[in-house]
Design a protein around this motif. Structure first.
Motif, PDB file in Angstrom:
ATOM      1  N   GLU A  77       8.198 -11.512  11.350  1.00  0.00           N
ATOM      2  CA  GLU A  77       7.485 -10.436  10.656  1.00  0.00           C
ATOM      3  C   GLU A  77       6.017 -10.803  10.555  1.00  0.00           C
ATOM      4  O   GLU A  77       5.670 -11.963  10.421  1.00  0.00           O
ATOM      5  N   HIS A  79       2.384  -9.293   8.579  1.00  0.00           N
ATOM      6  CA  HIS A  79       1.803  -8.354   7.628  1.00  0.00           C
ATOM      7  C   HIS A  79       0.307  -8.648   7.549  1.00  0.00           C
ATOM      8  O   HIS A  79      -0.090  -9.801   7.439  1.00  0.00           O
ATOM      9  N   GLU A  81      -3.610  -7.210   5.898  1.00  0.00           N
ATOM     10  CA  GLU A  81      -4.349  -6.332   4.979  1.00  0.00           C
ATOM     11  C   GLU A  81      -5.836  -6.493   5.225  1.00  0.00           C
ATOM     12  O   GLU A  81      -6.295  -7.575   5.570  1.00  0.00           O
TER      13      GLU A  81
END
Length: 142
Positions: A77, A79, A81
């Motif tokens: 995974e 992620h 930002e």
């Protein structure tokens, strides 16, 4: 002065939020590195139940080599930002894998093994084959 504000914002995002966000997990969601397994023997088959909630069906791999059944999974995974100004990016990676191997008994019908994944349980059915008298050889004593 605006650089100082950005640095405080950077500090707040990476230090305060990460250190004091107790609800967010930073490691694998489970505390164990290997899933729990139950092996059941029935009259006509063996069943292997692998408790692996949250893993997608397509992430499992089941191999049979030389009478050894191996169940494995690998997930990755990522992620990321960005802040409002676009001046920094935070990226996080999560990687988890496991592998479990089982030596099948001689009476296992390896060519008829089936697997299904439902409600977080991978269920592998290994049918038994009949052991016939043809496979037993008597040796004459001289």
């Amino acid at each position: 002065m605006s650089n100082l504000i950005r640095r405080n914002s950077f500090f707040d995002d990476f230090i305060t939020r990460d250190l004091f966000d107790f609800n967010r997990q930073r490691f694998s969601p489970s505390e164990n590195t290997l899933p729990s397994v139950n092996v059941l023997e029935h009259k006509d088959a063996f069943e292997i139940h692998v408790a692996a909630p949250g893993i997608k069906k397509e992430n499992f791999k089941i191999d049979l080599e030389r009478n050894v059944l191996t169940v494995s999974s690998e997930t990755r995974e990522e992620h990321s930002e960005k802040d409002e100004s676009g001046s920094f990016t935070r990226r996080e990676f999560n990687y988890s894998s496991f592998s479990r191997s089982f030596t099948l008994p001689e009476n296992a019908a390896a060519e008829k093994i089936e697997a299904a994944y439902e409600d977080g349980i991978l269920k592998i059915t290994v049918p038994k084959k009949d052991v016939t008298m043809e496979n037993i050889k008597s040796i004459e004593i001289k």
